[in-house]
Design an enzyme around this catalytic site. Structure first.
Site, PDB file in Angstrom:
ATOM      1  N   ASP A  57       8.612  -7.199   2.815  1.00 48.52           N
ATOM      2  CA  ASP A  57       7.630  -6.119   2.652  1.00 48.52           C
ATOM      3  C   ASP A  57       6.333  -6.750   2.166  1.00 48.52           C
ATOM      4  O   ASP A  57       6.317  -7.898   1.702  1.00 48.52           O
ATOM      5  CB  ASP A  57       8.136  -5.081   1.626  1.00 48.52           C
ATOM      6  N   SER A  58       5.258  -5.974   2.224  1.00 51.66           N
ATOM      7  CA  SER A  58       3.971  -6.440   1.698  1.00 51.66           C
ATOM      8  C   SER A  58       4.033  -6.598   0.181  1.00 51.66           C
ATOM      9  O   SER A  58       3.069  -7.054  -0.418  1.00 51.66           O
ATOM     10  CB  SER A  58       2.891  -5.421   2.029  1.00 51.66           C
ATOM     11  N   TYR A 109      -0.890  -4.243   3.152  1.00 52.96           N
ATOM     12  CA  TYR A 109      -0.988  -4.488   4.591  1.00 52.96           C
ATOM     13  C   TYR A 109      -1.710  -3.324   5.284  1.00 52.96           C
ATOM     14  O   TYR A 109      -2.302  -3.501   6.331  1.00 52.96           O
ATOM     15  CB  TYR A 109       0.416  -4.579   5.233  1.00 52.96           C
ATOM     16  N   GLY A 110      -1.587  -2.149   4.667  1.00 56.47           N
ATOM     17  CA  GLY A 110      -2.012  -0.914   5.333  1.00 56.47           C
ATOM     18  C   GLY A 110      -3.475  -0.828   5.693  1.00 56.47           C
ATOM     19  O   GLY A 110      -3.864  -0.030   6.545  1.00 56.47           O
ATOM     20  N   CYS A 162       9.163  -2.230   5.566  1.00 58.01           N
ATOM     21  CA  CYS A 162       7.739  -1.866   5.457  1.00 58.01           C
ATOM     22  C   CYS A 162       7.375  -1.060   6.695  1.00 58.01           C
ATOM     23  O   CYS A 162       7.522  -1.552   7.817  1.00 58.01           O
ATOM     24  CB  CYS A 162       6.925  -3.162   5.398  1.00 58.01           C
ATOM     25  N   ASN A 163       6.923   0.175   6.484  1.00 53.17           N
ATOM     26  CA  ASN A 163       6.527   1.012   7.630  1.00 53.17           C
ATOM     27  C   ASN A 163       5.362   0.395   8.390  1.00 53.17           C
ATOM     28  O   ASN A 163       5.299   0.432   9.616  1.00 53.17           O
ATOM     29  CB  ASN A 163       6.099   2.402   7.143  1.00 53.17           C
ATOM     30  N   THR A 164       4.421  -0.179   7.636  1.00 55.05           N
ATOM     31  CA  THR A 164       3.200  -0.702   8.266  1.00 55.05           C
ATOM     32  C   THR A 164       3.534  -1.898   9.158  1.00 55.05           C
ATOM     33  O   THR A 164       3.027  -2.009  10.284  1.00 55.05           O
ATOM     34  CB  THR A 164       2.193  -1.121   7.177  1.00 55.05           C
ATOM     35  N   CYS A 171       5.928   5.243   3.457  1.00 54.85           N
ATOM     36  CA  CYS A 171       5.642   3.898   2.957  1.00 54.85           C
ATOM     37  C   CYS A 171       6.751   3.574   1.963  1.00 54.85           C
ATOM     38  O   CYS A 171       7.107   4.422   1.130  1.00 54.85           O
ATOM     39  CB  CYS A 171       4.276   3.899   2.262  1.00 54.85           C
ATOM     40  N   THR A 172       7.300   2.382   2.050  1.00 54.46           N
ATOM     41  CA  THR A 172       8.477   2.075   1.228  1.00 54.46           C
ATOM     42  C   THR A 172       8.152   1.917  -0.258  1.00 54.46           C
ATOM     43  O   THR A 172       9.061   1.895  -1.084  1.00 54.46           O
ATOM     44  CB  THR A 172       9.200   0.817   1.746  1.00 54.46           C
ATOM     45  N   HIS A 173       6.880   1.834  -0.589  1.00 56.08           N
ATOM     46  CA  HIS A 173       6.514   1.833  -2.015  1.00 56.08           C
ATOM     47  C   HIS A 173       6.659   3.239  -2.630  1.00 56.08           C
ATOM     48  O   HIS A 173       6.871   3.374  -3.836  1.00 56.08           O
ATOM     49  CB  HIS A 173       5.052   1.404  -2.206  1.00 56.08           C
TER      50      HIS A 173
HETATM   51  N1  DGL Z   1       5.560  -0.830   1.794  1.00 52.66           N
HETATM   52  C1  DGL Z   1       4.547  -0.857   2.808  1.00 52.66           C
HETATM   53  C2  DGL Z   1       4.838   0.217   3.842  1.00 52.66           C
HETATM   54  O1  DGL Z   1       5.952   0.694   3.913  1.00 52.66           O
HETATM   55  C3  DGL Z   1       3.215  -0.811   2.159  1.00 52.66           C
HETATM   56  C4  DGL Z   1       2.113  -1.165   3.093  1.00 52.66           C
HETATM   57  C5  DGL Z   1       0.916  -1.749   2.447  1.00 52.66           C
HETATM   58  O2  DGL Z   1       1.032  -2.836   1.879  1.00 52.66           O
HETATM   59  O3  DGL Z   1      -0.151  -1.156   2.588  1.00 52.66           O
HETATM   60  O4  DGL Z   1       4.015   0.598   4.626  1.00 52.66           O
END
Ligand code: DGL
Length: 263
Positions: A12-13, A44-45, A75-77, A185-187
């Site tokens: 993940d990011s 990452y977004g 990570c969705n992104t 978003c996984t956060h």
């Molecule tokens: N956990 C990432 C997601 O699911 C966060 C993306 C990010 O870093 O902006 O999209």
């Protein structure tokens, strides 16, 4: 050599993908894992597709060098921007995560659902494709959670600043008469208590963690890759920034090592 005993990789990011890691390891307690928190490059977004793809490739190569038998893109992104490329260019199976708008579309009574996600996810072609498959009578209210990932990475999960920022995103969605809120978003699952403080129990909050865990199990079975030895599971975490926040959110996890390293 048989790959069954090899670990499952996650990236993940940052630390957010641990919300997925927790669901997967709860369902598959015998599997060893390696988790990569690319916190140095979060978020990452806000990055463009090519940069997200480069980071996804870098993370994948790291996990492949550690012999991962399957990778969960937690990570969705990264999923919505890079999973097609990863699946086409590497031999191992990849599990992706996408905002759960399909389950939300089946649950909503008001026919209005809210989605909170990053710009990179909401603007992706894959998200647009998935959104086009749900009942077109349903209105999807999209909100970009600008700044939320950065605060979570700093460990500000329940601070005043987080509460105010979240309220500025959630209250307008509530006014739109949504009854389901998709966390894309996984956060964001770490924000569920803070969201409930704002909305009470009036919204159904939907994330994709359990679905990803079930899919991971199904794909391991399909590829004959389930762990089948007697050794107990080990969990390695790698982070390219200070590890204190990650340590805090994993405090209840036993049999783990957390290593700060550059990658
Ligand atoms: N956990 C990432 C997601 O699911 C966060 C993306 C990010 O870093 O902006 O999209």
């Amino acid at each position: 050599m048989k790959a069954n005993q090899n670990p499952i990789g996650f990236f993940d990011s940052g630390i957010g993908g641990t919300s997925i890691w927790k669901e997967v390891t709860a369902l598959l307690p015998n599997e060893s894992t390696i988790y990569l928190s690319d916190s140095k490059n979060a978020p990452y977004g806000t990055k463009n597709k090519d940069s997200i793809l480069d980071l996804a490739i870098k993370n994948t190569e790291f996990l492949l060098n550690k012999n991962c038998k399957l990778i969960v893109v937690a990570c969705n992104t990264a999923t919505t921007n890079a999973i097609d490329y990863l699946r086409a260019n590497y031999k191992i199976p990849f599990i992706g995560i996408e905002p759960a708008i399909k389950p939300a579309a089946l649950k909503t009574k008001t026919k209005r659902i809210g989605i909170l996600a990053t710009k990179g996810t909401l603007n992706s072609a894959l998200f647009e494709k998935t959104a086009s498959t749900i009942d077109q009578q349903i209105i999807v209210k999209e909100t970009i959670g600008t700044g939320l990932v950065e605060l979570i990475e700093e460990g500000e999960i329940a601070s005043k600043e987080m509460e105010q920022l979240l309220a500025s995103y959630i209250n307008p969605l509530v006014k739109e008469n949504i009854d389901c809120l998709v966390l894309g978003c996984t956060h964001y699952p770490y924000l569920i208590p803070a969201i409930q403080k704002i909305t009470g129990n009036q919204l159904e909050i939907i994330d994709s963690g359990q679905a990803v865990a079930k899919q991971t199990k199904a794909i391991l079975q399909q590829h004959n890759l389930m762990h089948n030895g007697s050794a107990s599971a080990k969990h390695e975490f790698y982070i390219n920034k200070d590890k204190s926040v990650l340590e805090r959110i994993l405090s209840s996890v036993t049999s783990k090592t957390i290593t700060e390293t550059d990658f």
